[in-house]
Write a protein that holds these residues in place. Sequence first.
Motif, PDB file in Angstrom:
ATOM      1  N   ILE A 118      -1.088 -18.457  35.574  1.00 50.97           N
ATOM      2  CA  ILE A 118      -0.583 -17.159  36.101  1.00 50.97           C
ATOM      3  C   ILE A 118      -1.166 -16.611  37.088  1.00 50.97           C
ATOM      4  O   ILE A 118      -2.452 -16.470  36.841  1.00 50.97           O
ATOM      5  N   PRO A 119      -0.990 -16.623  38.143  1.00 50.53           N
ATOM      6  CA  PRO A 119      -1.164 -16.745  39.304  1.00 50.53           C
ATOM      7  C   PRO A 119      -1.169 -14.317  39.558  1.00 50.53           C
ATOM      8  O   PRO A 119      -1.383 -13.856  38.733  1.00 50.53           O
ATOM      9  N   LEU A 163      -7.982 -18.780  27.878  1.00 50.34           N
ATOM     10  CA  LEU A 163      -8.027 -17.964  29.099  1.00 50.34           C
ATOM     11  C   LEU A 163      -8.811 -19.046  30.272  1.00 50.34           C
ATOM     12  O   LEU A 163     -10.129 -19.137  30.609  1.00 50.34           O
ATOM     13  N   ILE A 164      -8.518 -19.644  31.405  1.00 50.74           N
ATOM     14  CA  ILE A 164      -9.386 -20.077  32.057  1.00 50.74           C
ATOM     15  C   ILE A 164      -9.573 -18.998  33.030  1.00 50.74           C
ATOM     16  O   ILE A 164      -8.181 -19.425  33.794  1.00 50.74           O
ATOM     17  N   LEU A 165     -10.341 -18.776  34.152  1.00 53.31           N
ATOM     18  CA  LEU A 165      -9.983 -18.675  35.743  1.00 53.31           C
ATOM     19  C   LEU A 165     -10.935 -19.548  37.029  1.00 53.31           C
ATOM     20  O   LEU A 165     -11.824 -19.758  37.103  1.00 53.31           O
ATOM     21  N   ILE A 166      -9.700 -19.664  37.414  1.00 55.34           N
ATOM     22  CA  ILE A 166      -9.857 -21.004  38.367  1.00 55.34           C
ATOM     23  C   ILE A 166      -9.367 -19.591  39.969  1.00 55.34           C
ATOM     24  O   ILE A 166      -8.499 -19.007  40.355  1.00 55.34           O
ATOM     25  N   GLU A 167     -10.478 -19.609  40.757  1.00 52.90           N
ATOM     26  CA  GLU A 167     -10.986 -18.859  41.456  1.00 52.90           C
ATOM     27  C   GLU A 167     -10.544 -20.398  42.752  1.00 52.90           C
ATOM     28  O   GLU A 167     -10.454 -21.322  42.773  1.00 52.90           O
TER      29      GLU A 167
END
Length: 89
Positions: A38-39, A83-87
């Motif tokens: 999900i962006p 939950l993983i944050l991908i920048e």
Amino acid sequence: PSVVFLNSEFIPMRLVTDFVSEFEPENWHRRGYLEARIPVSTAKGERWMLLFTREDDLEGQTVIETRRGPRKIPHVSTGEFGLILIEPR
């Protein structure tokens, strides 16, 4: 699950339902799982993310293709999520 994004004043900005997920089957090192991306846009004021389950979510199922043909995965009321944050680069 379903997700609603809220701004800094907790006003809903966006609602995401009916995810399209990819299935990763289990192996000797980990359990199988469904993955959805999900962006998120901080530029649009999205500050908080609230996860919840609707009755429609619980009544649904995800169908995957296996070597033996289609397999349905019924949705359940309890589980876990990561939950993983991908920048962006």
